[in-house]
Design an enzyme around this catalytic site. Structure first.
Site, PDB file in Angstrom:
ATOM      1  N   HIS A   7      77.960   1.925  26.170  1.00  0.00           N
ATOM      2  CA  HIS A   7      76.757   2.718  26.423  1.00  0.00           C
ATOM      3  C   HIS A   7      76.739   3.987  25.593  1.00  0.00           C
ATOM      4  O   HIS A   7      77.752   4.433  25.064  1.00  0.00           O
ATOM      5  CB  HIS A   7      76.644   3.060  27.917  1.00  0.00           C
ATOM      6  CG  HIS A   7      77.518   4.202  28.324  1.00  0.00           C
ATOM      7  ND1 HIS A   7      77.103   5.519  28.259  1.00  0.00           N
ATOM      8  CD2 HIS A   7      78.795   4.231  28.786  1.00  0.00           C
ATOM      9  CE1 HIS A   7      78.089   6.299  28.678  1.00  0.00           C
ATOM     10  NE2 HIS A   7      79.126   5.539  28.995  1.00  0.00           N
ATOM     11  N   CYS A   8      75.558   4.548  25.488  1.00  0.00           N
ATOM     12  CA  CYS A   8      75.355   5.893  24.963  1.00  0.00           C
ATOM     13  C   CYS A   8      74.275   6.490  25.861  1.00  0.00           C
ATOM     14  O   CYS A   8      74.190   6.114  27.033  1.00  0.00           O
ATOM     15  CB  CYS A   8      74.994   5.873  23.471  1.00  0.00           C
ATOM     16  SG  CYS A   8      73.582   4.829  23.031  1.00  0.00           S
ATOM     17  N   SER A  33      71.099   3.242  19.987  1.00  0.00           N
ATOM     18  CA  SER A  33      71.580   3.518  18.633  1.00  0.00           C
ATOM     19  C   SER A  33      73.104   3.473  18.515  1.00  0.00           C
ATOM     20  O   SER A  33      73.662   2.574  17.883  1.00  0.00           O
ATOM     21  CB  SER A  33      71.042   4.876  18.155  1.00  0.00           C
ATOM     22  OG  SER A  33      71.404   5.122  16.812  1.00  0.00           O
ATOM     23  N   ARG A  34      73.803   4.430  19.133  1.00  0.00           N
ATOM     24  CA  ARG A  34      75.258   4.484  18.999  1.00  0.00           C
ATOM     25  C   ARG A  34      75.930   3.254  19.609  1.00  0.00           C
ATOM     26  O   ARG A  34      76.790   2.622  18.976  1.00  0.00           O
ATOM     27  CB  ARG A  34      75.811   5.760  19.661  1.00  0.00           C
ATOM     28  CG  ARG A  34      75.442   7.028  18.907  1.00  0.00           C
ATOM     29  CD  ARG A  34      75.727   8.263  19.709  1.00  0.00           C
ATOM     30  NE  ARG A  34      74.674   8.444  20.715  1.00  0.00           N
ATOM     31  CZ  ARG A  34      74.490   9.555  21.403  1.00  0.00           C
ATOM     32  NH1 ARG A  34      75.305  10.582  21.240  1.00  0.00           N
ATOM     33  NH2 ARG A  34      73.515   9.655  22.282  1.00  0.00           N
TER      34      ARG A  34
END
EC number: 3.1.3.16
Length: 180
Positions: free
Chosen positions: A121-122, A127-128
């Site tokens: 997760h981010c 994105s990450r």
């Protein structure tokens, strides 16, 4: 080798990847299984220990680790018996996420090899975290970048920033050269 064969063996340009990432988008939830026992989600999912237990999550990769981001850390999960891997990364095009590709891929691979379930997760799970999952699929599962993007996008809308996409393209090129 014909030019057609040559183009098949080349990393696609960033604009081609963006087209793949934006094709066939549909609503996705807070967390989605994108590979057997590998989930991508957002910060709210990562903080919901009841949901993580219901999903059977045994390992968490936080791609937005640190006090200035999503400061969960191993202590947060201690009572849930979840192993933790933190990556302190900013979601900006000039941040170099590539030094974290190999270590994170090793962590995910190790967890899956032990029959674990992994949440990557981010903040928003786009994105990450998407970048790290794509890198894992390329490094450990032998997928090309295009194959990894198509696979993940069947289950979840991800959209790594252009800096991360360029880093994934470099990884794809390096992995293709090794196969030759």
């Amino acid at each position: 080798m014909s030019s057609e064969e040559e183009s098949v063996d080349q990393t696609p340009p960033t604009c081609g990847l963006l087209g793949l990432l934006l094709k066939n988008r549909r609503p996705t939830g807070a967390v989605n299984e994108v590979w057997p026992d590998l989930f991508v989600g957002n910060a709210a999912t990562a903080r919901n220990k009841t949901l993580l237990q219901n999903l059977g999550i045994t390992h968490v990769v936080n791609a937005a680790d640190g006090p200035q981001h999503i400061d969960t850390g191993p202590r947060f999960y201690r009572d849930a018996d979840i192993q933790y891997h933190g990556v302190e990364a900013a979601d900006c095009i000039d941040f170099d996420l590539s030094p974290f590709f190999s270590g994170t891929a090793d962590f995910i691979h190790g967890a899956l090899s032990q029959k674990g379930k992994v949440l990557v997760h981010c903040a928003r799970g786009i994105s990450r975290s998407g970048t790290l999952v794509l890198a894992f699929l390329m490094i450990k599962e032998g997928l090309t970048l295009e194959e990894a993007v198509e696979l993940v996008c069947r289950s979840r809308n991800i959209l790594p920033n252009t800096g991360f996409l360029n880093q994934l393209c470099q990884l794809d090129s390096a992995l293709r050269r090794r196969k030759m």
